[in-house]
Design an enzyme around this catalytic site. Structure first.
Site: not given
Ligand code: G3P
Ligand code: CA
Length: 267
Positions: A10, A53
């Protein structure tokens, strides 16, 4: 085939290095051998697809600016590692200070035929994002039949509309629907079955998940990859409940938990 014990890094290995930088992706991809690199994409004023992000550079760039109002040249002036060094002095490294915002093309050039989970972030504020994205992925030969069959390039979004656009542009493309807390429980099987016709997996908030919901999703034909699973206790619980993989800032820990579950290592 990437459909079991899947480790999705992530924002890269973002527990250890500044998110969405080459430092973070290198760590997850080369050192930790995570299955996928997760990318959040946005579009600049001059139409470049970049990876970050947030919709602004404020948090990770420690300055002010909105991506859609900035040119790529302006964004490239920003350094996105200092916030991490300041926040996590025990993990700080000098070379993080030099990290810049990568373009999607730069990422794909560096990691080539790696596996990618790409999120269309805020697609409503970037008209034409889906077209642009498929164009770039085609340019790098990342949407071939073989890659789609093996789930190697996945598009994810909280926006069902964005996923529908992607499936119209590229029938058969592998898609994951991200789900805010409560969303799946609020939907009927009938509605979910319609989505399952073109979406292979759901990505629920991990706090929302239990064995019953995972089983229901499996029964409807979805794989289940929750976000964002960072501590060993939650990993162990949800692996036992039957998840197929997860988004994690700690790819090394999730891999270890899957190996423990497989009986490959004992604790
Ligand atoms: O894409 C999975 C997760 O990353 C969704 O939340 O806000 O971290 O992009 P975010
Ligand atoms: Ca994401």
């Amino acid at each position: 085939m990437l459909n079991k014990n899947v480790v999705i890094a992530h924002r890269g290995a973002s527990a250890y290095a500044p998110e969405h930088t080459f430092a973070s992706y290198d760590l997850s991809h080369f050192d930790m051998a995570a299955d996928y690199i997760e990318l959040d994409v946005h579009m600049t004023l001059d139409g470049e697809v970049i990876v970050m992000h947030d919709e602004t550079i404020d948090r990770t760039g420690l300055s002010h600016g909105t991506i859609k109002e900035m040119t790529l040249d302006e964004i490239k002036q920003v350094r996105i590692g200092k916030w991490f060094n300041d926040k996590y002095p025990e993990l700080a490294k000098d070379y993080y200070l030099e990290q810049t915002v990568p373009t999607l093309r730069e990422v794909l050039k560096r990691y080539g035929q790696a596996n990618y989970y790409i999120e269309t972030k805020a697609p409503d504020i970037y008209p034409g994002m889906e077209d642009k994205l498929t164009g770039i992925l085609d340019e790098f030969q990342l949407l071939t039949e073989v890659r789609m069959k093996n789930y190697q390039t996945v598009i994810q979004s909280f926006s069902l509309e964005s996923l529908i656009k992607m499936s119209q542009l590229k029938p058969g493309i592998t898609l994951l629907l991200l789900c805010k807390k409560g969303m799946l429980r609020g939907m009927t099987d009938e509605d979910l079955m319609k989505i399952q016709m073109f979406v292979y997996a759901v990505g629920p908030n991990y706090k929302d998940l239990d064995g019953e919901l995972i089983e229901r999703m499996h029964h409807l034909g979805f794989l289940v990859f929750p976000y964002t699973l960072n501590n060993e206790e939650d990993m162990e619980r949800l692996i036992n409940e039957g998840i197929d993989g997860a988004f994690t800032n700690n790819p090394d820990l999730l891999r270890k938990q899957f190996r423990i579950d497989n009986g490959e290592i004992f604790e």
